[in-house]
Motif scaffolding. Structure first.
Motif, mmCIF file in Angstrom:
data_model
loop_
_atom_site.group_PDB
_atom_site.id
_atom_site.type_symbol
_atom_site.label_atom_id
_atom_site.label_comp_id
_atom_site.label_asym_id
_atom_site.label_seq_id
_atom_site.Cartn_x
_atom_site.Cartn_y
_atom_site.Cartn_z
ATOM 1 N N LYS A 99 -27.187 -17.771 -10.812
ATOM 2 C CA LYS A 99 -27.338 -16.502 -11.511
ATOM 3 C C LYS A 99 -28.733 -15.963 -11.244
ATOM 4 O O LYS A 99 -29.702 -16.724 -11.133
ATOM 5 C CB LYS A 99 -27.138 -16.694 -13.015
ATOM 6 C CG LYS A 99 -27.255 -15.392 -13.814
ATOM 7 C CD LYS A 99 -27.068 -15.635 -15.300
ATOM 8 C CE LYS A 99 -27.218 -14.339 -16.095
ATOM 9 N NZ LYS A 99 -27.057 -14.553 -17.554
ATOM 10 N N GLY A 100 -28.829 -14.636 -11.122
ATOM 11 C CA GLY A 100 -30.128 -14.027 -10.896
ATOM 12 C C GLY A 100 -30.219 -12.655 -11.524
ATOM 13 O O GLY A 100 -29.218 -12.090 -11.979
ATOM 14 N N LYS A 101 -31.434 -12.129 -11.563
ATOM 15 C CA LYS A 101 -31.651 -10.777 -12.083
ATOM 16 C C LYS A 101 -32.619 -10.050 -11.154
ATOM 17 O O LYS A 101 -33.730 -10.533 -10.907
ATOM 18 C CB LYS A 101 -32.198 -10.811 -13.504
ATOM 19 C CG LYS A 101 -32.425 -9.423 -14.101
ATOM 20 C CD LYS A 101 -32.971 -9.488 -15.528
ATOM 21 C CE LYS A 101 -31.883 -9.907 -16.505
ATOM 22 N NZ LYS A 101 -32.332 -9.768 -17.920
ATOM 23 N N ILE A 109 -26.962 -10.639 -11.051
ATOM 24 C CA ILE A 109 -26.200 -10.958 -9.843
ATOM 25 C C ILE A 109 -25.799 -12.430 -9.848
ATOM 26 O O ILE A 109 -26.347 -13.243 -10.595
ATOM 27 C CB ILE A 109 -27.020 -10.659 -8.561
ATOM 28 C CG1 ILE A 109 -28.335 -11.472 -8.576
ATOM 29 C CG2 ILE A 109 -27.291 -9.167 -8.430
ATOM 30 C CD1 ILE A 109 -29.136 -11.360 -7.284
ATOM 31 N N ALA A 110 -24.823 -12.751 -8.995
ATOM 32 C CA ALA A 110 -24.455 -14.142 -8.719
ATOM 33 C C ALA A 110 -24.623 -14.343 -7.219
ATOM 34 O O ALA A 110 -24.174 -13.512 -6.421
ATOM 35 C CB ALA A 110 -23.019 -14.416 -9.141
ATOM 36 N N VAL A 111 -25.270 -15.422 -6.827
ATOM 37 C CA VAL A 111 -25.599 -15.655 -5.419
ATOM 38 C C VAL A 111 -24.887 -16.908 -4.929
ATOM 39 O O VAL A 111 -25.110 -18.011 -5.447
ATOM 40 C CB VAL A 111 -27.120 -15.813 -5.225
ATOM 41 C CG1 VAL A 111 -27.443 -15.996 -3.742
ATOM 42 C CG2 VAL A 111 -27.870 -14.616 -5.798
ATOM 43 N N LEU A 171 -24.248 -14.868 0.045
ATOM 44 C CA LEU A 171 -23.494 -13.690 -0.358
ATOM 45 C C LEU A 171 -23.902 -13.352 -1.790
ATOM 46 O O LEU A 171 -24.082 -14.243 -2.617
ATOM 47 C CB LEU A 171 -21.983 -13.951 -0.311
ATOM 48 C CG LEU A 171 -21.378 -14.242 1.060
ATOM 49 C CD1 LEU A 171 -19.897 -14.552 0.929
ATOM 50 C CD2 LEU A 171 -21.586 -13.071 2.002
ATOM 51 N N VAL A 172 -24.050 -12.059 -2.060
ATOM 52 C CA VAL A 172 -24.550 -11.615 -3.362
ATOM 53 C C VAL A 172 -23.490 -10.766 -4.065
ATOM 54 O O VAL A 172 -22.989 -9.793 -3.494
ATOM 55 C CB VAL A 172 -25.846 -10.802 -3.208
ATOM 56 C CG1 VAL A 172 -26.398 -10.418 -4.578
ATOM 57 C CG2 VAL A 172 -26.880 -11.602 -2.407
ATOM 58 N N THR A 226 -15.497 -23.345 -6.750
ATOM 59 C CA THR A 226 -15.768 -22.878 -8.105
ATOM 60 C C THR A 226 -15.909 -21.375 -8.112
ATOM 61 O O THR A 226 -16.619 -20.820 -7.316
ATOM 62 C CB THR A 226 -17.089 -23.499 -8.608
ATOM 63 O OG1 THR A 226 -16.964 -24.905 -8.551
ATOM 64 C CG2 THR A 226 -17.376 -23.055 -10.025
ATOM 65 N N THR A 227 -15.201 -20.722 -9.052
ATOM 66 C CA THR A 227 -15.272 -19.265 -9.110
ATOM 67 C C THR A 227 -15.768 -18.799 -10.450
ATOM 68 O O THR A 227 -15.185 -17.952 -11.060
ATOM 69 C CB THR A 227 -13.883 -18.664 -8.892
ATOM 70 O OG1 THR A 227 -12.925 -19.620 -9.227
ATOM 71 C CG2 THR A 227 -13.690 -18.172 -7.518
ATOM 72 N N SER A 228 -16.812 -19.351 -10.934
ATOM 73 C CA SER A 228 -17.235 -18.969 -12.260
ATOM 74 C C SER A 228 -17.862 -17.595 -12.318
ATOM 75 O O SER A 228 -18.036 -17.076 -13.382
ATOM 76 C CB SER A 228 -18.222 -19.985 -12.790
ATOM 77 O OG SER A 228 -17.732 -21.260 -12.613
ATOM 78 N N MET A 229 -18.247 -17.058 -11.171
ATOM 79 C CA MET A 229 -18.978 -15.797 -11.257
ATOM 80 C C MET A 229 -19.135 -15.108 -9.936
ATOM 81 O O MET A 229 -20.067 -15.360 -9.228
ATOM 82 C CB MET A 229 -20.385 -16.074 -11.769
ATOM 83 C CG MET A 229 -20.972 -17.336 -11.195
ATOM 84 S SD MET A 229 -20.895 -18.728 -12.251
ATOM 85 C CE MET A 229 -19.774 -19.818 -11.577
ATOM 86 N N LEU A 230 -18.232 -14.259 -9.558
ATOM 87 C CA LEU A 230 -18.369 -13.511 -8.336
ATOM 88 C C LEU A 230 -17.908 -12.089 -8.507
ATOM 89 O O LEU A 230 -17.618 -11.669 -9.594
ATOM 90 C CB LEU A 230 -17.611 -14.217 -7.187
ATOM 91 C CG LEU A 230 -17.953 -15.682 -7.036
ATOM 92 C CD1 LEU A 230 -17.210 -16.301 -5.867
ATOM 93 C CD2 LEU A 230 -19.410 -15.908 -6.898
#
Length: 404
Positions: A70-72, A79-81, A125-126, A385-389
């Motif tokens: 996770k990022g900001k 964002i998720a990277v 990928l972002v 894992t697809t927790s956040m895309l």
């Protein structure tokens, strides 16, 4: 234009297969051309700052491709990277597949790709960050009791409709038909407004407009794969329809098809739902936690029937996703009566086809290996894992491939 083209040529070079293992995708526009037109490069320094140098506390999950952080960004956008692991051979193909496909799709119910980054050996990928967890973490019981109470009937029904619309877009309304191949609860993400987003396109396939199906290696997750795909390798949009039907029944019951237990008369969720439906007791599969969130069970019963229609053993009898969306958007006076669903132990036979002598040996070989394919399918589980895309961008297409 030259600069992003050069960047993406560098990006994709390590992933090109010397054997050309997926000729269908190679016929599509090159990733660098698409990305140069529709996506933007994000600097590695920007991502380092956004993720606090990929700190462990920013880590969201781990898949076959590598870790997700996770990022900001400086403008406050979360964002998720996805960071490709250098040792992941499986991840390289899935990483490139996802980049190619998501660079060309954009829909409210498909996860949104924001850009790319290549920094030496680092490939990333972002995506936009999706605030709530993946559906499976909320829907199924866990050691701590689970969080099913968060998902009242309205939220679950919105997921049923949203995923249907996302699949309709992929099958018929995007630039080219895309078969996801791994629709399941862990690949459905929920945003801050509880809108579902289809994620993880690592196993997706582009589908020729002039074909009703393609023969391909079997890949997917046990419990969600259609019988004609498991037994014969026949992939079509109807394989996604089957997986969607399983997901609908899981949403209603709160129970996972691939690890179904506790019912003496059935070995899996589909068999249990089917037997109760035939006895006029289909509503008994409903998650008990839903009873206090609705005034009537009519809508639940309707969705059970839709789920059973989507999981019928014969792919020709399953509705298209367009038909499903129409049924859910405006309830018809009556629905078709579903036939037996396809599940291990149920009987599905591929219709006989006339083949010439040159193809007969191959056909016989495929039939001889059907049982081994079926048993092998239990170990074919996609672990990404697809927790956040997130999802990307394209125009509508005219003619759509449909299964007969």
């Amino acid at each position: 234009m030259k600069k992003p083209l050069k960047f993406l040529q560098t990006f994709i070079r390590p992933f090109k297969s010397p054997l050309g293992e997926d000729s269908q995708q190679q016929k599509e526009e090159d990733l660098e051309t698409i990305a140069a037109q529709e996506q933007k490069q994000i600097s590695f320094e920007t991502l380092v700052a956004a993720t606090q140098d990929f700190h462990s506390k920013q880590r969201l999950g781990q898949g076959g491709f590598g870790p997700v952080f996770k990022g900001k960004l400086e403008d406050g956008k979360e964002i998720a990277v996805k960071k490709l692991s250098r040792s992941s051979n499986q991840g390289k193909k899935e990483f490139t597949t996802e980049a190619k496909l998501l660079a060309r799709v954009q829909h409210k119910n498909v996860v949104n790709l924001l850009g790319y980054c290549a920094h030496g050996a680092e490939k990333l990928l972002v995506y936009e960050y999706v605030a709530n967890e993946s559906l499976d973490k909320l829907l199924f019981k866990s050691s701590d009791g689970g969080k099913r109470g968060v998902l009242d009937w309205k939220k679950r029904y919105d997921v049923i409709i949203g995923v249907a619309r996302g699949l309709l877009y992929l099958h018929e309304d995007s630039h080219i038909c895309i078969v996801h191949r791994d629709i399941k609860a862990s690949n459905i993400l929920l945003d801050d407004k509880w809108n579902p987003k289809i994620a993880d396109f690592g196993m997706a396939r582009l589908f020729p407009e002039d074909q009703t199906h393609v023969n391909t290696r079997v890949a997917g997750t046990n419990g969600y794969m259609a019988p004609e795909y498991v037994m014969h390798g026949l992939l079509s949009v109807k394989a996604d329809v089957f997986s969607y039907g399983v997901l609908v029944l899981e949403l209603i019951s709160g129970r996972k098809n691939s690890s179904f237990t506790g019912e003496a008369e059935a070995q899996n969720l589909l068999e249990w739902a089917w037997k109760l439906y035939k006895k006029g007791r289909g509503i008994e599969i409903m998650d008990p936690t839903l009873s206090s969130t609705m005034s009537t069970t009519e809508q639940v019963s309707f969705c059970i029937q839709v789920g059973l229609l989507c999981t019928q053993a014969d792919p020709k009898l399953r509705p298209t996703m367009r038909r499903v969306v129409v049924m859910l958007s405006k309830k018809p006076a009556t629905l078709d009566e579903p036939t037996r669903p396809g599940y291990p132990g149920s009987r599905y036979r591929r219709p006989r086809r006339n083949v010439d002598n040159s193809n007969s040996s191959d056909s016989m070989s495929r039939e001889a290996n059907a049982s081994s394919l079926a048993s092998a399918s239990t170990s074919i589980t996609h672990t990404a894992t697809t927790s956040m895309l997130t999802s990307p961008t394209p125009p509508s297409r005219g003619k759509q491939p449909m299964e007969g």
